[in-house]
Design an enzyme around this catalytic site. Structure first.
Site, PDB file in Angstrom:
ATOM      1  N   SER A  97     -10.422 -15.404  19.348  1.00 27.99           N
ATOM      2  CA  SER A  97     -10.812 -16.749  18.932  1.00 27.99           C
ATOM      3  C   SER A  97     -11.359 -16.630  17.511  1.00 27.99           C
ATOM      4  O   SER A  97     -12.209 -15.772  17.242  1.00 27.99           O
ATOM      5  CB  SER A  97     -11.876 -17.315  19.869  1.00 27.99           C
ATOM      6  OG  SER A  97     -12.264 -18.604  19.448  1.00 27.99           O
ATOM      7  N   GLU A  98     -10.892 -17.468  16.596  1.00 29.98           N
ATOM      8  CA  GLU A  98     -11.234 -17.291  15.183  1.00 29.98           C
ATOM      9  C   GLU A  98     -12.715 -17.483  14.887  1.00 29.98           C
ATOM     10  O   GLU A  98     -13.196 -17.112  13.820  1.00 29.98           O
ATOM     11  CB  GLU A  98     -10.408 -18.225  14.311  1.00 29.98           C
ATOM     12  CG  GLU A  98     -10.768 -19.681  14.451  1.00 29.98           C
ATOM     13  CD  GLU A  98      -9.772 -20.587  13.741  1.00 29.98           C
ATOM     14  OE1 GLU A  98     -10.227 -21.399  12.950  1.00 29.98           O
ATOM     15  OE2 GLU A  98      -8.567 -20.471  13.985  1.00 29.98           O
ATOM     16  N   ASN A  99     -13.456 -18.078  15.842  1.00 28.48           N
ATOM     17  CA  ASN A  99     -14.896 -18.214  15.621  1.00 28.48           C
ATOM     18  C   ASN A  99     -15.667 -16.953  16.003  1.00 28.48           C
ATOM     19  O   ASN A  99     -16.898 -16.938  15.950  1.00 28.48           O
ATOM     20  CB  ASN A  99     -15.452 -19.436  16.374  1.00 28.48           C
ATOM     21  CG  ASN A  99     -15.180 -19.378  17.866  1.00 28.48           C
ATOM     22  OD1 ASN A  99     -14.204 -18.774  18.293  1.00 28.48           O
ATOM     23  ND2 ASN A  99     -16.024 -19.999  18.655  1.00 28.48           N
ATOM     24  N   GLY A 100     -14.951 -15.868  16.352  1.00 30.06           N
ATOM     25  CA  GLY A 100     -15.622 -14.587  16.471  1.00 30.06           C
ATOM     26  C   GLY A 100     -15.649 -13.924  17.827  1.00 30.06           C
ATOM     27  O   GLY A 100     -16.691 -13.440  18.267  1.00 30.06           O
TER      28      GLY A 100
ATOM     29  N   SER B 167     -13.960 -12.021  11.550  1.00 37.84           N
ATOM     30  CA  SER B 167     -12.829 -12.678  12.188  1.00 37.84           C
ATOM     31  C   SER B 167     -11.721 -12.957  11.178  1.00 37.84           C
ATOM     32  O   SER B 167     -10.550 -12.643  11.412  1.00 37.84           O
ATOM     33  CB  SER B 167     -13.288 -13.979  12.848  1.00 37.84           C
ATOM     34  OG  SER B 167     -12.217 -14.605  13.520  1.00 37.84           O
TER      35      SER B 167
END
Length: 216
Positions: free
Chosen positions: A45-48, A87
């Protein structure tokens, strides 16, 4: 079968063991629910977070575990959390094997528009530009048409996400590739004819002598 489930199940078949896979907002988040249990895929997930699992059952969501759109996700044993800098370093550094994104339009050459409709308020491009530019393979998961209008068009009228074309589009009607920069019909959805696909597609499709049905 629900159109979104058709899309998600077919996209899941594109994944391979060991892949680091980013799932975008919308239909792509459903893909994690249809990955075979014996397939060892790492979802990012690109938020980490690396190690996202299926959408949690009602009542089991954790407030600090969300996807990039803020919706609840689960974390598998061994999952790793990190900040946005790390990320996007993974994304921009070419370490993401596959990204699955939603789309507003894809043109005849595979160019994607998925982040803005002129005149409508949007929070920003998010990670879409980085993902389409940086991931090794880009798959668009979207419905074939919206409000009766084709989403696979001759030329995008909406702002492009990236100058780089995508690799594959999976819709509720078809699978379309872009070998040699030209939209090519690879598969049709169960119960959908080639004629129905071409009628619902603005872009000219290259159609081979044999187009198999999706295996979902």
């Amino acid at each position: 079968m629900d159109p979104q489930i058709i899309i998600a199940r077919r996209v899941a078949k594109e994944l391979r063991s060991g892949d680091l896979v980013n799932l975008g907002i919308g239909i792509p988040t459903l893909v994690a629910n249809y990955v075979p249990t014996d397939l060892k895929v790492f979802f990012q997930s690109e938020n980490g977070l690396i190690g996202t699992g299926p959408i949690p059952e009602q009542g089991l969501a954790h407030p600090t575990l969300t996807d990039a759109g803020g919706r609840p996700i689960s974390a598998l044993p061994g999952a790793s959390t990190f900040d946005s800098a790390m990320s996007f370093g993974l994304i921009r550094g070419g370490h993401v094997d596959v990204t699955v994104l939603g789309g507003l339009q894809v043109d005849a050459h595979g160019h994607l528009a998925n982040w803005m409709i002129p005149g409508k308020m949007v929070p920003g491009m998010g990670g879409a530009m980085d993902l389409v530019s940086g991931a090794k393979r880009v798959i668009v998961a979207m419905q074939h048409a919206a409000k009766g209008k084709p989403k696979i068009v001759a030329k995008c009228s909406l702002p492009l996400t990236s100058a780089r074309p995508v690799n594959l589009v999976v819709t509720d009607m078809a699978v379309i590739g872009f070998a040699d920069g030209r939209a090519t019909l690879l598969e049709t959805a169960p119960g959908v004819t080639i004629g129905e696909v071409t009628a619902a597609t603005e872009a000219d499709l290259l159609v081979g002598d044999h187009v198999p049905e999706m295996m979902i």
